[in-house]
Design an enzyme around this catalytic site. Structure first.
Site, PDB file in Angstrom:
ATOM      1  N   CYS A  35      91.898  14.511  32.513  1.00 11.16           N
ATOM      2  CA  CYS A  35      91.392  15.683  31.792  1.00 11.16           C
ATOM      3  C   CYS A  35      92.423  16.232  30.812  1.00 11.16           C
ATOM      4  O   CYS A  35      92.098  17.063  29.977  1.00 11.16           O
ATOM      5  CB  CYS A  35      91.004  16.785  32.761  1.00 11.16           C
ATOM      6  N   CYS A 105      92.954  27.052  29.398  1.00 10.64           N
ATOM      7  CA  CYS A 105      94.229  27.015  30.134  1.00 10.64           C
ATOM      8  C   CYS A 105      94.322  28.193  31.105  1.00 10.64           C
ATOM      9  O   CYS A 105      94.835  28.051  32.212  1.00 10.64           O
ATOM     10  CB  CYS A 105      95.413  27.073  29.167  1.00 10.64           C
TER      11      CYS A 105
END
Lengths: 278, 386
Positions: A35, A105
């Site tokens: 990923c 994030c």
């Protein structure tokens, strides 16, 4: 070039609390090499149930490292009840904001925290499957996670959703499903009337299969450089050949089942079975 | 700020002093229109034509009239592919590769959306083109084949002579995006089965905003920009005289530096590459090492992420680039590395260093001092290492 805040740059260049804890009370691991980012978060509690130590290890870009570092600072000294309330937006705000493409994030930080708390409370390793069904297979994002991210970030568009949790950022096959979730979160669940299924002649069935492949399946595959060729239709068995990026793709079996077969089942008949011809 | 070590020359290059100086008169006194009848304007036409000769000389074109000036390499690619396809008697089968620059894949997909058949050729793990499929596909009908000369990310060079022959034997038209190859490797298009070739100024020390396309005599192309006789009707619009002059001088310089590019610069690149492999464990080179541009190396670092490497290098004054997803704002890593099936542990951790004649041994030393520290630091942070 990203417009990172000074605080993001500071946490990237001087990350706090890097490393591992011996015998942690809770460990959360999210993300993967494939990923492009991953975070392992560990914490230890004191006698009052407050987090006295938190450490992290991150594989990822500057904002992933900064988000992880910020998270450890935010949770040290707090009880689990307190830290459970932390959202990805809190992490982003702590850093003075993140570029919109980097919101995911901060979501990874919140997820790791959740996973570590789950690990502390149950003794088990957190797994995505616990909290729902995987909708985006490229990045392994579940429906529950998508709903939560959409709600917490007031997501309006697919692009915002992808920025926030990566869902839909790969092959794009799940985009229609994601749109439905966004609509649902907005309380505007699209009343998509399923077309009445009446018996089809062989020719009609083949035409319909071709049409569904052209209209619904192929565009999604093409977004990722892939394609699909209809080889044969034998009763309810549809034989296809993957082309382009799909051929040899590690998740092509999933694409076959969850995209090609699922779409044909939805639109043609529940009896349809799809086979890949190599 | 540290001294800047610029190792991103496949992205853009420094404007050469000689180029800037040659351009200055056309930004000051000689501002006339080359199409004017009067002497003041008309006198600049000869400088445009001199530049055309300089471009033709660098790529080895038989006739300067085969060179058309454009605004950039992307415009040249668009003109070749869209203009080339539309000028053919019937819609051609468009063939390209999976590792092209977006300036080529964009117009190819544009044609596909309009009903043209499109085939995109695979590459192997070393980044080499699937020539067997090409050989088969070119025969399936008249093609417009567009294959880059050298890849911008890995530097891998494609056998354009062989490709062009296959295309021509089957009666097709061959375009090559040579933006990365021109000025880095010797070429003589007049001897090669190439119908069209794109090049860009800012990749060879001219400024941004000027490019050119070689269109072999007899090749039909429909112009994209209409409304003027300039460039023999192939590209309307008053000539960008200062930049065209700059491009000409840059081509002339590139020709002079070609030997150095393939000797001194190549040696620097090799030293950089070998030094990185020797000092950074878990590093691997992407792309066929036996057939690459002399200035490019693309290296993947296992278990760490490219944007983080890049920004830490940036902090130390080193400019490079990455095929990492995170750096581009997309979530997928470089289409080139994915097409090469680069391993999952390293596909997100690729860094490209691309050199030029302006680089020195000191630049390489700086990278070899700083990069191992960056890699070590990021590995300490990575959950997959410790």
């Amino acid at each position: 070039m990203w417009d990172y805040t000074d605080k993001v740059n500071d946490h990237f260049k001087n990350p706090r609390n890097v490393g591992k804890i011996d015998h942690p009370d809770g460990t959360g691991e999210v993300g993967s090499l494939a990923c492009g980012d991953a975070l392992k978060l560990m914490f230890k509690l004191d006698d009052q149930g407050r987090i006295k130590e938190a450490k992290f290890q991150t594989f990822g870009c500057a904002s992933a490292i900064a988000s992880s570092s910020a998270l450890t600072e935010m949770i040290i000294g707090k009880t689990l009840d307190e830290v459970e309330k932390i959202t990805n937006k809190d992490i982003a705000e702590y850093l003075g904001g993140l570029p919109k493409q980097k919101v995911h994030c901060s979501v990874m930080g919140r997820e790791a925290l959740e996973a570590a708390i789950y690990n502390y409370r149950t003794g088990k390793k957190w797994d995505k499957a616990i909290e729902g069904d995987v909708v985006c297979h490229c990045f392994g994002v579940t429906d529950k996670e998508i709903e939560r991210v959409a709600r917490e970030n007031n997501v309006q568009t697919l692009e915002e959703l992808t920025n926030a949790c990566k869902a839909g950022g790969g092959c794009g096959n799940c985009l229609p499903e994601l749109q439905k979730i966004i609509d649902r979160v907005h309380g505007e669940q699209a009343a998509s009337a399923t077309p009445a299924k009446k018996p089809l002649t062989n020719l009609q069935r083949i035409h319909l299969i071709e049409d569904v492949i052209d209209r619904e399946i192929r565009p999604a595959l093409r977004q990722d450089g892939g394609d699909l060729e209809l080889v044969d239709v034998d009763g309810n068995t549809v034989k296809v050949r993957f082309r382009g990026a799909c051929s040899g793709c590690v998740v092509s079996a999933i694409t076959l089942r969850d995209v090609v077969e699922a779409r044909l089942k939805d639109n043609v008949s529940d009896e349809i079975r799809v086979e890949e011809v190599k | 700020m540290n001294r800047t070590v610029y190792l991103d020359n496949n992205a853009t290059t420094k404007i050469a002093d000689e180029v800037r100086e040659a351009m200055m008169p056309f930004l000051t006194d000689l501002w006339g229109n080359p199409s004017s009848m009067h002497t003041f304007g008309g006198q600049v036409k000869k400088y445009v034509e001199a530049a055309r000769e300089q471009v033709a000389a660098l790529i080895g074109a038989a006739d300067p009239q085969e060179i058309t000036f454009t605004s950039c390499g992307s415009e040249s690619d668009n003109l070749a592919i869209r203009g080339g396809a539309e000028a053919m008697d019937k819609p051609p089968h468009v063939i390209t590769s999976k590792v092209e620059h977006a300036a080529v894949s964009g117009p190819c997909h544009y044609l596909e959306d309009r009903g043209f058949r499109l085939t995109k050729l695979d590459v192997d793990p070393l980044g080499r083109l699937d020539l067997d499929t090409l050989r088969r596909e070119v025969k399936a009908g008249k093609t417009l084949t567009s294959i880059m000369w050298a890849n911008n990310e890995t530097g891998v060079i494609f056998p354009v002579g062989m490709i062009g022959e296959m295309v021509h034997e089957a009666g097709g038209v061959f375009h090559t995006d040579a933006v990365q190859a021109v000025g880095k490797i010797p070429m003589k298009v007049s001897n090669l089965p190439i119908d069209m070739l794109s090049l860009s100024g800012h990749k060879l020390h001219a400024p941004k905003g000027v490019g050119a396309i070689y269109i072999r005599r007899g090749t039909k192309v429909k112009p994209l920009i209409l409304g003027g006789h300039q460039e023999r009707g192939r590209r309307a619009g008053t000539e960008n005289v200062p930049y065209i002059v700059g491009l000409g001088v840059a081509c002339n310089l590139a020709g002079k530096h070609l030997h150095e590019e393939n000797t001194r610069v190549k040696t620097l690149r090799d030293r950089l590459e070998q030094g990185i492999l020797a000092t950074c464990p878990g590093a691997r080179v992407n792309g066929d090492p036996s057939c690459r541009l002399p200035n490019t190396t693309n290296i993947s670092f296992d278990f760490i992420e490219g944007e983080a490497i890049l920004l830490m290098l940036d902090d130390r004054g080193i400019c490079a680039s990455t095929g990492s997803a995170c750096a581009s704002g997309s979530l997928e890593p470089s289409h080139v590395l994915r097409a090469m099936n680069v391993a999952g542990v390293s596909v997100h951790g690729s860094i490209r260093f691309s050199l030029s004649t302006y680089n020195t041994d000191k630049d390489v030393d700086t990278v070899l001092t700083e990069l191992p520290k960056v890699v070590k630091r990021l590995r300490e942070l990575s959950p997959f290492v410790s």
